[in-house]
Write an enzyme that holds these catalytic residues in place. Sequence first.
Site, mmCIF file in Angstrom:
data_model
loop_
_atom_site.group_PDB
_atom_site.id
_atom_site.type_symbol
_atom_site.label_atom_id
_atom_site.label_comp_id
_atom_site.label_asym_id
_atom_site.label_seq_id
_atom_site.Cartn_x
_atom_site.Cartn_y
_atom_site.Cartn_z
ATOM 1 N N ASP A 32 -20.751 26.454 55.194
ATOM 2 C CA ASP A 32 -21.150 25.369 54.301
ATOM 3 C C ASP A 32 -21.526 25.826 52.898
ATOM 4 O O ASP A 32 -20.945 25.367 51.919
ATOM 5 C CB ASP A 32 -22.305 24.586 54.945
ATOM 6 N N CYS A 35 -2.239 11.607 58.571
ATOM 7 C CA CYS A 35 -2.794 10.270 58.333
ATOM 8 C C CYS A 35 -1.709 9.203 58.221
ATOM 9 O O CYS A 35 -1.967 8.021 58.491
ATOM 10 C CB CYS A 35 -3.648 10.276 57.057
ATOM 11 N N CYS A 68 -14.773 2.680 52.468
ATOM 12 C CA CYS A 68 -15.814 3.421 51.757
ATOM 13 C C CYS A 68 -16.527 2.482 50.784
ATOM 14 O O CYS A 68 -15.907 2.015 49.817
ATOM 15 C CB CYS A 68 -15.201 4.599 51.003
ATOM 16 N N CYS A 123 -23.810 9.844 55.399
ATOM 17 C CA CYS A 123 -22.986 8.642 55.597
ATOM 18 C C CYS A 123 -21.882 8.969 56.596
ATOM 19 O O CYS A 123 -21.237 10.008 56.488
ATOM 20 C CB CYS A 123 -22.380 8.175 54.276
ATOM 21 N N CYS A 164 -16.695 6.805 56.725
ATOM 22 C CA CYS A 164 -15.288 7.221 56.702
ATOM 23 C C CYS A 164 -14.882 7.908 58.000
ATOM 24 O O CYS A 164 -13.687 7.997 58.308
ATOM 25 C CB CYS A 164 -14.988 8.106 55.492
#
Length: 385
Positions: free
Chosen positions: A134, A188, A198, A240, A243
Site C-alpha cells: 500500500d 469489464c 459512483c 467507500c 464501486c
Amino acid sequence: MPTLKEQVIAASQSIGINKIGFTTAAPFDYLEASLKEQQQNDHSSGFEHKILEERLYPELIFDQPKSIIAIALAYPTKMANKPARTGAKRGSFARASWGIDYHDILRDKMAQLIDAIKDLAADDAEVTFKPMVDTGELSDVAVAQRAGLGFIGLNGLLITPEFGSYVYLGEIITNIPFEPDVPMSNQCGSCTRCIDYCPPSALMGDGRLNAKRCLSYQTQTKGFMPEEYRPKIRSVIYGCDICQQVCPFNKGKDFHFHPDMEPDPESVMPELQPLLTIGNKEFKVKFGHLAGSWRGKKPLQRNAIIALANVKDRSAVPQLLQLIDTDPRPVIRGTAAWAIAQLTRDVTPELITFMQQAEAQEIDPEAQGEFQNALLKLNEQLSEN
C-alpha cells in the site's frame, strides 16, 4: 523434483496466502504518462509515494531486482453478527477497514513467505527481499495485474476471478529469478456500473480515478469536507464500497479465511453520537486496530457529525451545540454549525442568537464561513415559519 517456484507456491498456500503470482522486475514505465497526467490534473490523492521514477523503476529501490512476487488475501464482505440494536444511529467503516489493520496482516504473511523462501533457497547465493504494501513505492494493482492475479477494472481496482476485488494486495521484490506468470487483460467489456453508480463521478472511465473526488479520499482528509460531498457519504465515516458493491464480478463474494479480518460489529458500525466526544485513550482501544484509524480521530468525528445530519438524527442537536461552544478544533465547530442548519426544523430566536455569538467569536476563516452559511439557512427557515 518441483521447481523453486512450485515450492514457493505450495509454501504460500500453507501460510494462508489466497493467491500468489510472479512477474519480472522490468520497469512499469508504461504507467508514466498516465501518472504524470494524474499529477498535472490534480487527480492524485497526495498519499502516493512522492518520487515518480521510484514508482516505475524497481532497480531504483532495490539492488539488482530479478522478480516481483505478488500476493492477495481475500477479506470478508458480510458480518457474522450485527451490532446490538440500541435505537441509536450508527455509522460504518468500509469493508477494507474491517478487522485488524490489513497492513499488519499482509506484512506478517509476507514475512512468513520470505522466511519460507530463504529456507527453500538455502543452497543458493545470498537472496534478498523488499516487501511492500500500500504505502510502498510500486503500484500494488499494477504489480498484481502483471503477475497474473487478476485484471484492473474500470474502477481502478484489481479484480480476481476467485475473490472479485475484495482482496488486499502486497508485493515482494527479490533478486531470485522466477518464471513470470501471464498478465490478465481487462474483462469489464461494456459494463460501466461502477462508473454509473459512483456518487461524485470520481471514476474517469478508463480505469483511472480522480482521487480528489473519491468519497474514500474525502473521508480521510483532515480539513473541512467540501459541502458537495457531505450528503454523498451518507452514514459512512471511513472509505467507500459503492464501486465494489455494484460490480458484477463481486456478486456473491464473501470469504472468511482469516480470523484477524473478521469485523467487530461495535467498532465498524459504531454509534455516531458517542464518537463526538470520545477520548484519545478510548478511541485507541476501540478503533486503533482498524486501518480506518490511521488519520486519527478528528476526521472520523467530523464524518460522524456529517453522518448525523445525513440520517436526520435531531436528537444530536444538543450535543452539536455543545461542540460549537466548547470544542477547540475549528473543523469540528464549523462542521457542527453546518449540521445544526441541516437538522433544525423549528428555528428559534434563541438558536439564532447562539449561532451569531459563536460566529462572532470564531477566529478561523473557514469555520467562520460555515457559521455564516448556517445562519443564512436558519434565518431563511425562521422567516418562513
